[in-house]
Design an enzyme around this catalytic site. Structure first.
Site, PDB file in Angstrom:
ATOM      1  N   GLY A   1     -42.349   2.421   4.519  1.00 17.14           N
ATOM      2  CA  GLY A   1     -42.951   3.551   5.210  1.00 17.14           C
ATOM      3  C   GLY A   1     -43.944   3.060   6.235  1.00 17.14           C
TER       4      GLY A   1
ATOM      5  N   ASP B   1     -62.539  -4.010   5.288  1.00 17.51           N
ATOM      6  CA  ASP B   1     -61.716  -2.792   5.295  1.00 17.51           C
ATOM      7  C   ASP B   1     -62.611  -1.556   5.458  1.00 17.51           C
ATOM      8  OD1 ASP B   1     -62.923  -2.665   2.806  1.00 17.51           O
ATOM      9  OD2 ASP B   1     -61.063  -2.277   1.697  1.00 17.51           O
TER      10      ASP B   1
ATOM     11  N   HIS C   1     -53.448   5.682   4.714  1.00 13.28           N
ATOM     12  CA  HIS C   1     -53.648   5.285   6.120  1.00 13.28           C
ATOM     13  C   HIS C   1     -53.885   6.513   7.001  1.00 13.28           C
ATOM     14  CE1 HIS C   1     -52.744   1.058   5.701  1.00 13.28           C
ATOM     15  NE2 HIS C   1     -51.472   1.215   5.418  1.00 13.28           N
TER      16      HIS C   1
ATOM     17  N   HIS D   1     -49.798   5.469  -0.426  1.00 16.81           N
ATOM     18  CA  HIS D   1     -50.322   4.408   0.453  1.00 16.81           C
ATOM     19  C   HIS D   1     -50.343   4.877   1.917  1.00 16.81           C
ATOM     20  CE1 HIS D   1     -50.472  -0.014   1.684  1.00 16.81           C
ATOM     21  NE2 HIS D   1     -49.976   0.523   2.786  1.00 16.81           N
ATOM     22  N   GLU D   2     -49.235   5.433   2.381  1.00 18.48           N
ATOM     23  CA  GLU D   2     -49.168   5.843   3.795  1.00 18.48           C
ATOM     24  C   GLU D   2     -50.106   7.015   4.084  1.00 18.48           C
ATOM     25  OE1 GLU D   2     -47.886   3.773   5.650  1.00 18.48           O
ATOM     26  OE2 GLU D   2     -46.538   2.716   4.291  1.00 18.48           O
TER      27      GLU D   2
ATOM     28  N   TRP E   1     -57.386  -5.859   2.001  1.00 17.81           N
ATOM     29  CA  TRP E   1     -57.780  -7.198   2.475  1.00 17.81           C
ATOM     30  C   TRP E   1     -58.227  -7.150   3.939  1.00 17.81           C
ATOM     31  CZ3 TRP E   1     -52.904  -5.390   1.803  1.00 17.81           C
ATOM     32  CH2 TRP E   1     -52.002  -5.515   2.853  1.00 17.81           C
TER      33      TRP E   1
ATOM     34  N   ASP F   1     -45.049  -0.146  -7.186  1.00 20.61           N
ATOM     35  CA  ASP F   1     -45.541   1.201  -7.498  1.00 20.61           C
ATOM     36  C   ASP F   1     -46.183   1.287  -8.886  1.00 20.61           C
ATOM     37  OD1 ASP F   1     -44.543   1.947  -5.034  1.00 20.61           O
ATOM     38  OD2 ASP F   1     -43.369   3.635  -5.805  1.00 20.61           O
TER      39      ASP F   1
ATOM     40  N   VAL G   1     -64.906  -0.512   3.618  1.00 18.72           N
ATOM     41  CA  VAL G   1     -65.188   0.105   2.326  1.00 18.72           C
ATOM     42  C   VAL G   1     -65.887  -0.960   1.491  1.00 18.72           C
ATOM     43  CG1 VAL G   1     -64.126   0.971   0.208  1.00 18.72           C
ATOM     44  CG2 VAL G   1     -63.229   1.697   2.430  1.00 18.72           C
TER      45      VAL G   1
ATOM     46  N   HIS H   1     -55.855  -1.512   4.744  1.00 16.59           N
ATOM     47  CA  HIS H   1     -55.453  -2.337   3.600  1.00 16.59           C
ATOM     48  C   HIS H   1     -56.701  -2.978   2.988  1.00 16.59           C
ATOM     49  CE1 HIS H   1     -51.398  -2.572   5.780  1.00 16.59           C
ATOM     50  NE2 HIS H   1     -51.268  -1.765   4.743  1.00 16.59           N
TER      51      HIS H   1
HETATM   52  N1  ARG Z   1     -45.999  -0.014   4.803  1.00 23.04           N
HETATM   53  C1  ARG Z   1     -45.810  -0.725   3.563  1.00 23.04           C
HETATM   54  C2  ARG Z   1     -44.454  -1.399   3.604  1.00 23.04           C
HETATM   55  O1  ARG Z   1     -43.520  -0.835   4.146  1.00 23.04           O
HETATM   56  C3  ARG Z   1     -45.886   0.214   2.389  1.00 23.04           C
HETATM   57  C4  ARG Z   1     -46.173  -0.459   1.102  1.00 23.04           C
HETATM   58  C5  ARG Z   1     -46.178   0.547  -0.032  1.00 23.04           C
HETATM   59  N2  ARG Z   1     -46.258  -0.095  -1.325  1.00 23.04           N
HETATM   60  C6  ARG Z   1     -45.733   0.416  -2.428  1.00 23.04           C
HETATM   61  N3  ARG Z   1     -45.878  -0.193  -3.566  1.00 23.04           N
HETATM   62  N4  ARG Z   1     -45.044   1.504  -2.436  1.00 23.04           N
HETATM   63  O2  ARG Z   1     -44.289  -2.505   3.102  1.00 23.04           O
HETATM   64 ZN    ZN Z   2     -50.097  -0.145   4.687  1.00 19.73          ZN
END
Ligand code: ARG
Ligand code: ZN
Length: 237
Positions: free
Chosen positions: A110, A170, A153, A149-150, A161, A208, A172, A159
């Site tokens: 994503g 970051d 953002h 996660h998205e 790191w 996940d 935070v 992120h």
């Molecule tokens: N933009 C990241 C990718 O495509 C999303 C990571 C999401 N992580 C997850 N465990 N779902 O790699």
């Molecule tokens: Zn990301």
């Protein structure tokens, strides 16, 4: 005090085959995960190690499915250049989170746009097999955390790191320093930059099943965008 901020969600399902035309049930399973994760009512919240137990936050952000739009399109891989958004423009992006469920390709789960960007491309794109928890989903990204996660953002989170080496911020304070992403399901403690990584944070790159928290600092950073002068005040007016 903003109280709980509710975000209406429009899902645009753009499919090139029947599998990608995911079910309403799969879409609802994703909305459920967003609500659990952003309210810290996810059933794995108890896995947080005691070192971070005081950092977990109920972000007080909730999500309501407003509409589902379905589009058949022969494009099988959309990439990350926002072509899918140009074909199917966002609906009311100042008051609505737009999610395009479309196959990105290239192993990308994503991608998102930070607040303050162009309205015409505002929102997040997620490949169908990483969206929701039931139906056409693919382990180990089958627990809906790509959207968590998205949307993090989309609500201004970086992120953990900081996308750089040790000491790259970051913005935070309570997410410990790290020098890069963690993958898979790291054992605890994973130490980098002289501190334990918060590998279970949604803004790392772990599986996940191995991410289950936002921090209080992340909550504060997200909520600032809804306040006066911020880039997402449309959700609270
Ligand atoms: N933009 C990241 C990718 O495509 C999303 C990571 C999401 N992580 C997850 N465990 N779902 O790699
Ligand atoms: Zn990301």
């Amino acid at each position: 005090n903003l109280g709980v901020v509710n975000i209406p969600v429009v899902v645009h399902v753009v499919y090139s085959n029947a599998q990608q035309n995911i079910s309403d049930q799969q879409i609802n399973s994703q909305i459920d995960v967003l609500n659990a994760d952003f309210r810290a009512s996810n059933n794995d919240v108890n896995s947080i190690p005691s070192e971070f137990a005081n950092d977990v936050a109920d972000s007080e952000i909730s999500f309501t499915l407003a509409a589902v739009n379905r589009y058949s399109n022969s494009t099988s891989q959309w990439g990350t250049n926002d072509a899918v958004k140009a074909q199917y423009p966002p609906v009311n992006p100042s008051t609505t989170l737009n999610i395009w469920v479309a196959n990105i390709g290239g192993g990308i789960l994503g991608y998102a746009q930070f607040p303050g960007g162009p309205a015409s491309t505002d929102g997040v794109v997620i490949s169908p097999q990483y969206f929701g928890t039931t139906g056409y989903v693919s382990a180990p990204f089958d627990r809906g955390r790509t959207a968590t996660h998205e949307v993090g953002h989309y609500l201004n989170l970086r992120h953990i790191w900081g996308d750089g080496r040790c000491r790259q911020d970051d913005f935070v304070a309570d997410t410990p320093d790290s020098d890069g992403p963690n993958y898979g399901c790291p054992s605890y403690p994973t130490v980098n930059c002289r501190s334990t990584d918060m590998t279970m944070n949604y803004m790392d790159y772990t599986n996940d099943a191995c991410m289950y928290m936002f921090s209080e600092g992340q909550k504060a950073r997200m909520r600032t965008i809804f306040m006066d002068g911020g880039p997402r005040t449309g959700f609270v007016n």
